[in-house]
Design a protein around this motif. Structure first.
Motif, PDB file in Angstrom:
ATOM      1  N   ALA A  29       0.976  -1.163  -0.055  1.00 14.70           N
ATOM      2  CA  ALA A  29      -0.059  -0.142   0.069  1.00 14.70           C
ATOM      3  C   ALA A  29       0.847   1.304   0.032  1.00 14.70           C
ATOM      4  O   ALA A  29       0.398   2.118  -0.397  1.00 14.70           O
ATOM      5  N   GLU A  30       2.062   1.190   0.716  1.00 17.30           N
ATOM      6  CA  GLU A  30       3.139   2.390   0.673  1.00 17.30           C
ATOM      7  C   GLU A  30       4.108   2.409  -0.420  1.00 17.30           C
ATOM      8  O   GLU A  30       4.710   3.441  -0.601  1.00 17.30           O
ATOM      9  N   GLN A  31       4.706   1.085  -0.759  1.00 10.89           N
ATOM     10  CA  GLN A  31       5.781   1.053  -1.595  1.00 10.89           C
ATOM     11  C   GLN A  31       5.362   0.873  -3.026  1.00 10.89           C
ATOM     12  O   GLN A  31       4.342  -0.009  -3.240  1.00 10.89           O
ATOM     13  N   THR A  32       6.247   0.815  -4.112  1.00 11.47           N
ATOM     14  CA  THR A  32       5.943   0.536  -5.242  1.00 11.47           C
ATOM     15  C   THR A  32       6.827  -0.506  -5.905  1.00 11.47           C
ATOM     16  O   THR A  32       7.891  -0.376  -6.071  1.00 11.47           O
ATOM     17  N   GLU A  33       6.173  -1.553  -6.400  1.00 11.55           N
ATOM     18  CA  GLU A  33       7.127  -2.841  -6.847  1.00 11.55           C
ATOM     19  C   GLU A  33       7.848  -2.224  -8.446  1.00 11.55           C
ATOM     20  O   GLU A  33       7.078  -1.417  -9.006  1.00 11.55           O
ATOM     21  N   GLY A  34       8.995  -2.573  -8.368  1.00 11.95           N
ATOM     22  CA  GLY A  34       9.662  -2.153  -9.778  1.00 11.95           C
ATOM     23  C   GLY A  34      10.523  -0.718  -9.396  1.00 11.95           C
ATOM     24  O   GLY A  34      11.641  -0.613  -9.971  1.00 11.95           O
ATOM     25  N   ARG A  35       9.973  -0.204  -8.339  1.00 10.20           N
ATOM     26  CA  ARG A  35      10.915   0.872  -7.740  1.00 10.20           C
ATOM     27  C   ARG A  35      11.759   0.733  -6.465  1.00 10.20           C
ATOM     28  O   ARG A  35      12.907   0.858  -6.390  1.00 10.20           O
ATOM     29  N   ASP A  36      10.623   0.214  -5.327  1.00 15.61           N
ATOM     30  CA  ASP A  36      11.102   0.046  -4.217  1.00 15.61           C
ATOM     31  C   ASP A  36      11.499  -1.442  -3.789  1.00 15.61           C
ATOM     32  O   ASP A  36      12.357  -1.634  -3.059  1.00 15.61           O
ATOM     33  N   PHE A  37      10.870  -2.267  -4.524  1.00 19.35           N
ATOM     34  CA  PHE A  37      11.019  -3.638  -4.411  1.00 19.35           C
ATOM     35  C   PHE A  37      10.811  -4.256  -5.718  1.00 19.35           C
ATOM     36  O   PHE A  37      10.303  -3.895  -6.497  1.00 19.35           O
ATOM     37  N   HIS A  38      11.420  -5.494  -5.591  1.00 20.40           N
ATOM     38  CA  HIS A  38      11.235  -6.531  -6.754  1.00 20.40           C
ATOM     39  C   HIS A  38      11.057  -7.614  -6.290  1.00 20.40           C
ATOM     40  O   HIS A  38      11.273  -8.018  -5.271  1.00 20.40           O
ATOM     41  N   VAL A  39      10.077  -8.563  -7.223  1.00 18.42           N
ATOM     42  CA  VAL A  39       9.888  -9.886  -6.794  1.00 18.42           C
ATOM     43  C   VAL A  39      10.465 -10.652  -7.947  1.00 18.42           C
ATOM     44  O   VAL A  39      10.032 -10.477  -9.102  1.00 18.42           O
ATOM     45  N   GLN A  40      11.375 -11.409  -7.855  1.00 20.32           N
ATOM     46  CA  GLN A  40      12.191 -12.356  -8.827  1.00 20.32           C
ATOM     47  C   GLN A  40      11.421 -13.875  -8.641  1.00 20.32           C
ATOM     48  O   GLN A  40      11.837 -14.533  -7.427  1.00 20.32           O
ATOM     49  N   VAL A  41      11.059 -14.594  -9.650  1.00 18.19           N
ATOM     50  CA  VAL A  41      10.697 -15.905  -9.394  1.00 18.19           C
ATOM     51  C   VAL A  41      11.243 -16.752 -10.544  1.00 18.19           C
ATOM     52  O   VAL A  41      11.300 -15.980 -11.855  1.00 18.19           O
ATOM     53  N   ALA A  42      11.565 -17.928 -10.530  1.00 21.47           N
ATOM     54  CA  ALA A  42      11.880 -19.053 -11.404  1.00 21.47           C
ATOM     55  C   ALA A  42      11.020 -20.137 -11.145  1.00 21.47           C
ATOM     56  O   ALA A  42      11.512 -20.768 -10.301  1.00 21.47           O
ATOM     57  N   MET A  43      10.028 -20.570 -11.904  1.00 22.85           N
ATOM     58  CA  MET A  43       9.706 -21.953 -11.617  1.00 22.85           C
ATOM     59  C   MET A  43      10.219 -22.868 -12.535  1.00 22.85           C
ATOM     60  O   MET A  43       9.935 -22.659 -13.772  1.00 22.85           O
ATOM     61  N   ARG A  44      10.808 -23.839 -12.049  1.00 25.34           N
ATOM     62  CA  ARG A  44      11.481 -24.838 -12.920  1.00 25.34           C
ATOM     63  C   ARG A  44      10.391 -25.991 -12.944  1.00 25.34           C
ATOM     64  O   ARG A  44       9.931 -26.577 -12.030  1.00 25.34           O
ATOM     65  N   GLU A  45      10.181 -26.525 -14.215  1.00 31.34           N
ATOM     66  CA  GLU A  45       9.378 -27.453 -14.680  1.00 31.34           C
ATOM     67  C   GLU A  45       9.240 -28.628 -13.699  1.00 31.34           C
ATOM     68  O   GLU A  45       8.213 -29.257 -13.091  1.00 31.34           O
ATOM     69  N   ASP A  46      10.348 -29.190 -13.455  1.00 34.28           N
ATOM     70  CA  ASP A  46      10.452 -30.623 -12.705  1.00 34.28           C
ATOM     71  C   ASP A  46      11.085 -30.490 -11.226  1.00 34.28           C
ATOM     72  O   ASP A  46      11.092 -31.375 -10.590  1.00 34.28           O
ATOM     73  N   SER A  47      10.851 -29.377 -10.728  1.00 32.28           N
ATOM     74  CA  SER A  47      11.125 -29.063  -9.540  1.00 32.28           C
ATOM     75  C   SER A  47      10.177 -29.085  -8.244  1.00 32.28           C
ATOM     76  O   SER A  47       9.202 -28.377  -8.660  1.00 32.28           O
ATOM     77  N   ALA A  48      10.279 -30.021  -7.338  1.00 31.68           N
ATOM     78  CA  ALA A  48       9.272 -30.156  -6.430  1.00 31.68           C
ATOM     79  C   ALA A  48       9.832 -29.273  -5.072  1.00 31.68           C
ATOM     80  O   ALA A  48       9.006 -29.131  -4.264  1.00 31.68           O
ATOM     81  N   VAL A  49      10.704 -28.601  -5.374  1.00 33.38           N
ATOM     82  CA  VAL A  49      11.380 -27.800  -4.175  1.00 33.38           C
ATOM     83  C   VAL A  49      11.618 -26.289  -4.798  1.00 33.38           C
ATOM     84  O   VAL A  49      11.945 -26.049  -5.822  1.00 33.38           O
ATOM     85  N   ALA A  50      11.131 -25.351  -3.882  1.00 31.22           N
ATOM     86  CA  ALA A  50      11.588 -23.934  -4.084  1.00 31.22           C
ATOM     87  C   ALA A  50      12.465 -23.043  -2.936  1.00 31.22           C
ATOM     88  O   ALA A  50      12.232 -23.454  -1.787  1.00 31.22           O
ATOM     89  N   VAL A  51      13.574 -22.780  -3.309  1.00 32.91           N
ATOM     90  CA  VAL A  51      14.381 -21.936  -2.425  1.00 32.91           C
ATOM     91  C   VAL A  51      13.759 -20.417  -2.330  1.00 32.91           C
ATOM     92  O   VAL A  51      13.469 -19.806  -3.361  1.00 32.91           O
ATOM     93  N   ILE A  52      13.356 -19.974  -1.197  1.00 32.99           N
ATOM     94  CA  ILE A  52      12.906 -18.719  -1.074  1.00 32.99           C
ATOM     95  C   ILE A  52      13.791 -17.868  -0.219  1.00 32.99           C
ATOM     96  O   ILE A  52      14.331 -18.173   0.864  1.00 32.99           O
ATOM     97  N   ALA A  53      13.487 -16.693  -0.775  1.00 37.87           N
ATOM     98  CA  ALA A  53      14.531 -15.398  -0.008  1.00 37.87           C
ATOM     99  C   ALA A  53      13.609 -14.275   0.183  1.00 37.87           C
ATOM    100  O   ALA A  53      13.300 -13.526  -0.762  1.00 37.87           O
ATOM    101  N   PRO A  54      12.930 -14.283   1.481  1.00 39.12           N
ATOM    102  CA  PRO A  54      11.837 -13.017   1.746  1.00 39.12           C
ATOM    103  C   PRO A  54      12.649 -12.026   1.870  1.00 39.12           C
ATOM    104  O   PRO A  54      11.874 -10.623   2.205  1.00 39.12           O
ATOM    105  N   HIS A  55      13.779 -11.925   2.215  1.00 37.85           N
ATOM    106  CA  HIS A  55      14.528 -10.573   2.637  1.00 37.85           C
ATOM    107  C   HIS A  55      15.811 -10.621   1.797  1.00 37.85           C
ATOM    108  O   HIS A  55      16.898 -10.118   2.121  1.00 37.85           O
TER     109      HIS A  55
END
Length: 105
Positions: A29-55
């Motif tokens: 509500a206060e910050q702008t995606e693409g300016r203040d923060f980015h969300v980067q995602v790579a979904m791999r077809e055969d991956s049953a696991v996701a590595v996540i960095a929330p910070h």
């Protein structure tokens, strides 16, 4: 609790008190995606696991790079990255409170 040692619950309570935003919706509500923060995602077809960095990005420097290195070309990953010129700590949300962040790949 031994002197100098804190239980995990104490750490999370402290983190929550230090957070400017209680959840992702409040941040968005206060910050702008693409300016203040980015969300980067790579979904791999055969991956049953996701590595996540929330910070990632400038919130906790080095975290994004670790996730990309661990994921390599096989595992899916998602990274929330602080990208402001300063005060990226303001974008920190305690992991147990990250609600509303929808990761689509």
């Amino acid at each position: 609790m031994a002197h100098g040692h804190y239980a995990a619950a104490d750490f999370y309570r402290y983190s929550e008190l230090m957070d400017k935003y209680s959840n992702f919706e409040a941040l968005q509500a206060e910050q702008t995606e693409g300016r203040d923060f980015h969300v980067q995602v790579a979904m791999r077809e055969d991956s049953a696991v996701a590595v996540i960095a929330p910070h990632g990005g400038a919130i906790e420097p080095g975290t994004s790079e670790l996730v990309v290195a661990i994921a390599g070309e096989e595992l899916s990953f998602a990274i929330f990255e602080g990208a402001m010129a300063a005060q990226n700590r303001d974008l920190h949300i305690t992991s147990t409170n990250i609600t509303g962040l929808v990761i689509q790949g």
